[in-house]
Design an enzyme around this catalytic site. Structure first.
Site, PDB file in Angstrom:
ATOM      1  N   GLU A  40       0.882  -1.157   0.000  1.00  0.00           N
ATOM      2  CA  GLU A  40       0.000   0.000   0.000  1.00  0.00           C
ATOM      3  C   GLU A  40       0.926   1.215   0.000  1.00  0.00           C
ATOM      4  O   GLU A  40       1.819   1.306   0.845  1.00  0.00           O
ATOM      5  CB  GLU A  40      -0.874  -0.005   1.263  1.00  0.00           C
ATOM      6  CG  GLU A  40      -1.933   1.042   1.189  1.00  0.00           C
ATOM      7  CD  GLU A  40      -2.779   1.166   2.451  1.00  0.00           C
ATOM      8  OE1 GLU A  40      -2.743   0.270   3.313  1.00  0.00           O
ATOM      9  OE2 GLU A  40      -3.469   2.199   2.549  1.00  0.00           O
ATOM     10  N   ARG A 266       5.076 -12.666   9.746  1.00  0.00           N
ATOM     11  CA  ARG A 266       5.834 -11.439   9.520  1.00  0.00           C
ATOM     12  C   ARG A 266       7.208 -11.553  10.128  1.00  0.00           C
ATOM     13  O   ARG A 266       7.407 -12.262  11.103  1.00  0.00           O
ATOM     14  CB  ARG A 266       5.187 -10.287  10.292  1.00  0.00           C
ATOM     15  CG  ARG A 266       3.998  -9.770   9.687  1.00  0.00           C
ATOM     16  CD  ARG A 266       3.424  -8.644  10.523  1.00  0.00           C
ATOM     17  NE  ARG A 266       2.456  -8.052   9.664  1.00  0.00           N
ATOM     18  CZ  ARG A 266       2.590  -6.876   9.060  1.00  0.00           C
ATOM     19  NH1 ARG A 266       3.599  -6.104   9.337  1.00  0.00           N
ATOM     20  NH2 ARG A 266       1.702  -6.453   8.217  1.00  0.00           N
ATOM     21  N   LYS A 276       4.552   0.478   9.875  1.00  0.00           N
ATOM     22  CA  LYS A 276       4.594   1.761   9.154  1.00  0.00           C
ATOM     23  C   LYS A 276       4.138   2.896  10.055  1.00  0.00           C
ATOM     24  O   LYS A 276       4.675   3.986   9.995  1.00  0.00           O
ATOM     25  CB  LYS A 276       3.675   1.679   7.948  1.00  0.00           C
ATOM     26  CG  LYS A 276       4.288   1.013   6.754  1.00  0.00           C
ATOM     27  CD  LYS A 276       3.372   1.241   5.560  1.00  0.00           C
ATOM     28  CE  LYS A 276       3.453   0.087   4.605  1.00  0.00           C
ATOM     29  NZ  LYS A 276       2.363   0.080   3.652  1.00  0.00           N
TER      30      LYS A 276
HETATM   31  P1  ATP Z   1       1.448  -2.130   8.447  1.00  0.00           P
HETATM   32  O1  ATP Z   1       2.670  -2.802   8.997  1.00  0.00           O
HETATM   33  O2  ATP Z   1       1.449  -0.658   8.723  1.00  0.00           O
HETATM   34  O3  ATP Z   1       0.188  -2.828   8.821  1.00  0.00           O
HETATM   35  P2  ATP Z   1       2.135  -3.325   5.979  1.00  0.00           P
HETATM   36  O4  ATP Z   1       3.567  -3.314   6.333  1.00  0.00           O
HETATM   37  O5  ATP Z   1       1.339  -4.563   6.026  1.00  0.00           O
HETATM   38  O6  ATP Z   1       1.448  -2.213   6.866  1.00  0.00           O
HETATM   39  P3  ATP Z   1       1.771  -3.280   3.114  1.00  0.00           P
HETATM   40  O7  ATP Z   1       2.093  -2.181   2.190  1.00  0.00           O
HETATM   41  O8  ATP Z   1       0.394  -3.823   3.095  1.00  0.00           O
HETATM   42  O9  ATP Z   1       2.040  -2.675   4.539  1.00  0.00           O
HETATM   43  O10 ATP Z   1       2.824  -4.445   2.915  1.00  0.00           O
HETATM   44  C1  ATP Z   1       3.097  -4.986   1.642  1.00  0.00           C
HETATM   45  C2  ATP Z   1       3.390  -6.451   1.772  1.00  0.00           C
HETATM   46  O11 ATP Z   1       4.494  -6.666   2.641  1.00  0.00           O
HETATM   47  C3  ATP Z   1       2.207  -7.190   2.347  1.00  0.00           C
HETATM   48  O12 ATP Z   1       2.017  -8.383   1.601  1.00  0.00           O
HETATM   49  C4  ATP Z   1       2.633  -7.498   3.749  1.00  0.00           C
HETATM   50  O13 ATP Z   1       2.042  -8.674   4.200  1.00  0.00           O
HETATM   51  C5  ATP Z   1       4.148  -7.613   3.632  1.00  0.00           C
HETATM   52  N1  ATP Z   1       4.787  -7.264   4.895  1.00  0.00           N
HETATM   53  C6  ATP Z   1       4.614  -6.137   5.604  1.00  0.00           C
HETATM   54  N2  ATP Z   1       5.314  -6.168   6.745  1.00  0.00           N
HETATM   55  C7  ATP Z   1       5.966  -7.353   6.767  1.00  0.00           C
HETATM   56  C8  ATP Z   1       6.859  -7.987   7.686  1.00  0.00           C
HETATM   57  N3  ATP Z   1       7.220  -7.407   8.813  1.00  0.00           N
HETATM   58  N4  ATP Z   1       7.333  -9.215   7.362  1.00  0.00           N
HETATM   59  C9  ATP Z   1       6.968  -9.802   6.218  1.00  0.00           C
HETATM   60  N5  ATP Z   1       6.145  -9.270   5.315  1.00  0.00           N
HETATM   61  C10 ATP Z   1       5.636  -8.054   5.574  1.00  0.00           C
HETATM   62 MG    MG Z   2      -0.768  -4.392   5.059  1.00  0.00          MG
END
Ligand code: ATP
Ligand code: MG
Length: 565
Positions: A40, A266, A276
């Site tokens: 996003e 994650r 974020k």
């Molecule tokens: P927030 O942490 O603020 O909820 P987000 O990090 O999920 O947001 P996205 O832009 O939706 O933000 O992330 C893009 C992709 O990266 C998604 O498929 C998400 O699942 C993956 N992603 C985000 N954070 C992690 C993480 N810590 N480890 C592995 N994958 C991640």
């Molecule tokens: Mg997300």
């Protein structure tokens, strides 16, 4: 499929998702594998995202398929062009390419709208006039079922009319929503008639003012996968509970392709935050110097700090792809960085906290040109010339007037080796009025040129040094963990866990002259100190260096402790 007996074939990577993909291919359920990385555009990518990037793009490459870059841009209020550009740049920097397969959920807004009408026409969606608060109250709790909205049984024609008028901009924000008619009594909260369209009179970074209603993430995400032909939709565990909804939507829409969703845990890292929301707070409240602050786990921060993309890929390749949550030691990342830089980084000498040394018996006005090795791990890196003369600087910490036990460096009357140069002996200590040591008077042994012992006598310490005549003054920034706590925010406000000493700026460092023209980002080992790189803040007059990582590796120690406990 990789043949393990073929040495040219890359080692087969095993995890539960790749195993499923192998099965799907072997059984003929799929012939091409398509994944996607779906950020996003509401912030910068961090090392957690790198796990997802490497997994999705890695699978695309390994199975001869492809990985799409897809922006989930359904919330115009929080999304910006700046992020769209930065995310693409960061994924490329990490080493991946999506070719022509760049997509945006907003590319599909018209189709999604038509599909929403399709649900209305099938009696599977309705316009709800309840306020957001009332919708929340009706939703129930984990232990209590929800209550149907009084608008749930609205006739199809009325729903359609209202939905079209929503699109036409007749209603203000929040006045009505479109909800999928699933099951208000479901044990899964996501199935309790989720909102799939809301009114938002907001300018969208890509569609401008074309729309004033926007699909929710849950309505856009799975449908975008279906439209783009994504075969394996890989996401993090928090979406496991959304999967039944995605499956329900796909089953009620006229789609040709059913993407299958698989979840993995994650990445969490000690001594840092990977959310974020948290990262935005740190930047906006000036706890760090911007999105690319080298203390942040953002890809921009890591890059500015001098961490190569290859070290991040190596780190990610060592992480488990599974459904169990856990926290990874940041020491593992640091270990990967050291392991790589030890092979690639050229060595130079830099004195970070200089103490003047005058060589009393050095022949007046003479300069000796000495040879120094650029990289002991890579002969092809060759050697360089460095000048030595009667006035040099050593590291303040390499001298002790009253040496502690096991302190083998310089002390009054003691002899040490200056790297690549000579043996010197400290004869006299000069102090200022405050009693601080400001200069050492030493003699050198002319027979020890190149740091070689002339007669087999041994010295215990070897020090790096900087020549007073040639060195260039520089600023050096030392970084430590941004947080003092392994799990920031676990006990208290996360801001209370900030490490006040996460940045230490050293103003009066002395570096070898050649370092002033280093390329930003290029890794250099300052002998005995760590790996450094030139920072973008440098000017020709004043180079600035970041310490990427010190030389001490904690990883082995942490592993040993773990085995014991
Ligand atoms: P927030 O942490 O603020 O909820 P987000 O990090 O999920 O947001 P996205 O832009 O939706 O933000 O992330 C893009 C992709 O990266 C998604 O498929 C998400 O699942 C993956 N992603 C985000 N954070 C992690 C993480 N810590 N480890 C592995 N994958 C991640
Ligand atoms: Mg997300």
């Amino acid at each position: 499929m990789n043949d393990k007996s073929d040495p040219a074939a890359p080692e087969e990577i095993r995890d539960y998702i790749r195993d499923i993909i192998r099965d799907d291919l072997a059984a003929g359920r799929r012939d091409v594998i398509v994944t996607r990385f779906p950020p996003e555009p509401n912030g910068y990518l961090h090392i957690g995202h790198a796990k997802s990037v490497c997994l999705n793009f890695g699978i695309g490459i390994e199975f001869g398929g492809r990985c799409h870059m897809r922006f989930d841009d359904t919330n115009p209020v929080k999304e910006e062009h700046e992020y769209i550009d930065a995310i693409q740049e960061d994924v490329r920097w990490l080493g991946f390419d999506w070719g022509e397969h760049l997509y945006f959920a907003s590319d599909h807004f018209e189709r999604l709208y038509q599909w929403a009408e399709h649900l209305i026409n099938s009696g599977d969606a309705y316009i709800d006039d309840l306020s957001p608060d009332e919708i929340r109250e009706h939703r129930g709790t984990l232990t209590e079922p929800g209550k149907n909205s009084p608008y749930r049984e609205r006739p199809i024609e009325e729903n359609l009319d209202l939905f079209r008028r929503m699109r036409a901009g007749e209603f203000p924000n929040g006045a009505r929503v479109l909800r999928a008619k699933v099951d208000m009594a479901s044990g899964n909260m996501n199935m309790r008639d989720p909102v799939i369209y809301r009114i938002l009179h907001a300018n969208h970074p890509r569609t401008g003012d074309a729309w004033c209603i926007y699909p929710t993430y849950d309505f856009a995400h799975g449908q975008s996968d279906a439209i783009e032909g994504v075969t394996h939709s890989i996401c993090t565990l928090e979406f496991e509970d959304h999967r039944p909804l995605y499956d329900w939507l796909i089953a009620h829409l006229p789609v040709d392709m059913v993407p299958l969703q698989y979840e993995f845990s994650r990445l969490n890292l000690t001594y840092t935050v990977l959310s974020k929301r948290r990262l935005i707070q740190l930047v906006q409240e000036n706890h760090v110097r911007g999105w690319d602050d080298p203390r942040l786990p953002t890809l921009r921060g890591l890059r500015r700090r001098g961490i190569p993309a290859a070290a991040i890929r190596d780190f990610v390749s060592r992480l488990a792809i599974s459904k169990s949550d856990g926290t990874v030691e940041i020491a593992l990342l640091e270990h990967c960085v050291r392991e790589l830089l030890n092979k690639t980084a050229e060595r130079r000498m830099a004195v970070l906290k200089p103490l003047k040394v005058v060589i009393e018996n050095w022949p007046e006005g003479e300069t000796d040109e000495l040879e120094a090795i650029n990289n002991p791990n890579d002969e092809s890196a060759g050697t360089r010339r460095i000048n030595f003369s009667g006035e040099i600087f050593i590291e303040r910490d390499d001298f002790m007037e009253e040496p502690a036990k096991k302190f083998f460096r310089l002390a009054p009357g003691r002899e040490v080796r200056l790297r690549y140069a000579y043996f010197i002996t400290c004869r006299e200590v000069i102090k200022n009025d405050a009693g601080e040591v400001i200069e050492l008077r030493c003699t050198y042994d002319p027979e020890s040129r190149g740091g070689q012992s002339p007669d087999g006598r041994k010295v215990k310490g070897t020090l790096h040094w900087a020549s007073a005549a040639d060195s260039v003054a520089a600023e050096v920034r030392l970084y430590n963990h941004l947080f003092n706590s392994e799990n920031p925010g676990a006990e208290d406000d996360v801001l209370n866990d900030l490490n006040p000493d996460s940045l230490q700026v050293l103003e009066n460092c002395l570096i070898e002259p050649s370092l002033a023209s280093a390329t930003p980002g290029e890794a250099i080992q300052f002998e005995r100190q760590g790996y450094f790189c030139l920072d973008a803040d440098s000017t020709p007059e004043r180079p600035v260096f970041n310490r990427t990582i010190s030389l001490r590796d904690d990883w082995a120690r942490i592993q040993k402790q773990k085995q014991k406990s």
